[in-house]
Enzyme design. Structure first.
Site, PDB file in Angstrom:
ATOM      1  N   ASP A 155       0.905  -1.213   0.139  1.00 28.12           N
ATOM      2  CA  ASP A 155      -0.098  -0.027   0.009  1.00 28.12           C
ATOM      3  C   ASP A 155       0.998   1.267   0.101  1.00 28.12           C
ATOM      4  O   ASP A 155       2.366   0.940  -0.156  1.00 28.12           O
ATOM      5  CB  ASP A 155      -1.034  -0.083   1.161  1.00 28.12           C
ATOM      6  CG  ASP A 155      -0.384  -0.051   2.558  1.00 28.12           C
ATOM      7  OD1 ASP A 155       0.804   0.337   2.630  1.00 28.12           O
ATOM      8  OD2 ASP A 155      -1.316   0.228   3.456  1.00 28.12           O
ATOM      9  N   CYS A 202       2.983  -3.248   4.064  1.00 30.69           N
ATOM     10  CA  CYS A 202       2.112  -2.335   4.558  1.00 30.69           C
ATOM     11  C   CYS A 202       2.919  -1.468   5.689  1.00 30.69           C
ATOM     12  O   CYS A 202       3.792  -1.746   5.973  1.00 30.69           O
ATOM     13  CB  CYS A 202       0.492  -2.681   4.749  1.00 30.69           C
ATOM     14  SG  CYS A 202       0.244  -3.753   6.110  1.00 30.69           S
ATOM     15  N   THR A 233       2.312  -1.838   8.875  1.00 36.31           N
ATOM     16  CA  THR A 233       2.798  -2.547   9.788  1.00 36.31           C
ATOM     17  C   THR A 233       3.052  -4.157   9.397  1.00 36.31           C
ATOM     18  O   THR A 233       3.658  -4.865  10.244  1.00 36.31           O
ATOM     19  CB  THR A 233       1.844  -2.757  11.093  1.00 36.31           C
ATOM     20  OG1 THR A 233       0.410  -3.283  10.256  1.00 36.31           O
ATOM     21  CG2 THR A 233       1.425  -1.405  11.675  1.00 36.31           C
ATOM     22  N   HIS A 248       9.909 -24.244   8.404  1.00 30.03           N
ATOM     23  CA  HIS A 248       8.789 -24.897   8.880  1.00 30.03           C
ATOM     24  C   HIS A 248       7.695 -24.470   8.442  1.00 30.03           C
ATOM     25  O   HIS A 248       6.571 -25.639   8.559  1.00 30.03           O
ATOM     26  CB  HIS A 248       8.820 -24.565  10.296  1.00 30.03           C
ATOM     27  CG  HIS A 248      10.067 -24.827  11.199  1.00 30.03           C
ATOM     28  ND1 HIS A 248      10.023 -24.880  12.474  1.00 30.03           N
ATOM     29  CD2 HIS A 248      11.168 -25.408  10.732  1.00 30.03           C
ATOM     30  CE1 HIS A 248      11.210 -25.199  13.059  1.00 30.03           C
ATOM     31  NE2 HIS A 248      11.758 -25.672  12.012  1.00 30.03           N
TER      32      HIS A 248
HETATM   33  C1  RB5 Z   1      -2.320   2.647   6.405  1.00 31.26           C
HETATM   34  O1  RB5 Z   1      -2.437   3.656   6.669  1.00 31.26           O
HETATM   35  C2  RB5 Z   1      -2.174   1.492   7.292  1.00 31.26           C
HETATM   36  O2  RB5 Z   1      -3.302   1.334   8.062  1.00 31.26           O
HETATM   37  C3  RB5 Z   1      -1.567   0.340   6.709  1.00 31.26           C
HETATM   38  O3  RB5 Z   1      -0.461   0.304   5.866  1.00 31.26           O
HETATM   39  C4  RB5 Z   1      -1.395  -0.941   7.504  1.00 31.26           C
HETATM   40  O4  RB5 Z   1      -0.573  -0.620   8.536  1.00 31.26           O
HETATM   41  C5  RB5 Z   1      -2.381  -1.748   8.070  1.00 31.26           C
HETATM   42  O5  RB5 Z   1      -2.368  -2.802   8.709  1.00 31.26           O
END
Ligand code: RB5
Length: 144
Positions: free
Chosen positions: A11, A68, A70, A101
């Protein structure tokens, strides 16, 4: 299936973060399949998880890297698809064991939570580690 193609999907949180990782994958001799996004406009990570799932099921790539903010949302979304085994990794130990694994076919990373050097090490480990099979195959088979 193209064993030498590695798909990337991410993203907006990972537009800059992904660049050195893609370059390193190409330098290692793989072809990169860029599923986007390459733009900073806000997008929805489930759409990119689906693009990855489709690329794998259609044989356009053998493995993938999802990113993304996180790594959490995009890995949750990807793992809704039964042929995807996406592993959210924060260390090379995670990356190594996800292959040995779990036969992970997707490495998930958090652009806002994992430093770029560790991410690079995770990518190399993910690409260079084989599944151990044996008792682990029995467990992986039970997931699908
Ligand atoms: C986007 O702002 C953020 O929510 C996305 O990149 C991710 O961290 C979601 O799990």
């Amino acid at each position: 299936m193209s064993e030498t193609v590695i798909a990337f999907a991410n993203d907006h949180a990972a537009v800059d973060y992904r660049q050195p990782l893609m370059a390193a994958v190409e330098k290692a001799g793989y072809t990169v399949l860029d599923l986007g996004t390459g733009a900073t406009a806000s997008v929805d990570y489930p759409d990119y998880a689906k693009a990855m799932a489709d690329a794998l099921s259609e044989g356009r790539a053998s493995r993938g890297i999802l990113i993304c903010g996180t790594g959490i949302g995009i890995s949750i979304a990807a793992n809704r698809f039964s042929h995807v085994r996406a592993a959210l990794c924060h260390s090379t130990t995670d990356a190594r064991l996800s292959r040995q694994h779990n036969d992970a076919n997707v490495l998930a990373l958090g652009a806002r939570t994992l430093g770029p050097e560790t991410a690079m090490d995770c990518v190399h480990t993910f690409l260079n580690t084989d599944f151990e099979g044996g008792r682990h195959k029995r467990r992986v088979d039970k997931m699908s």
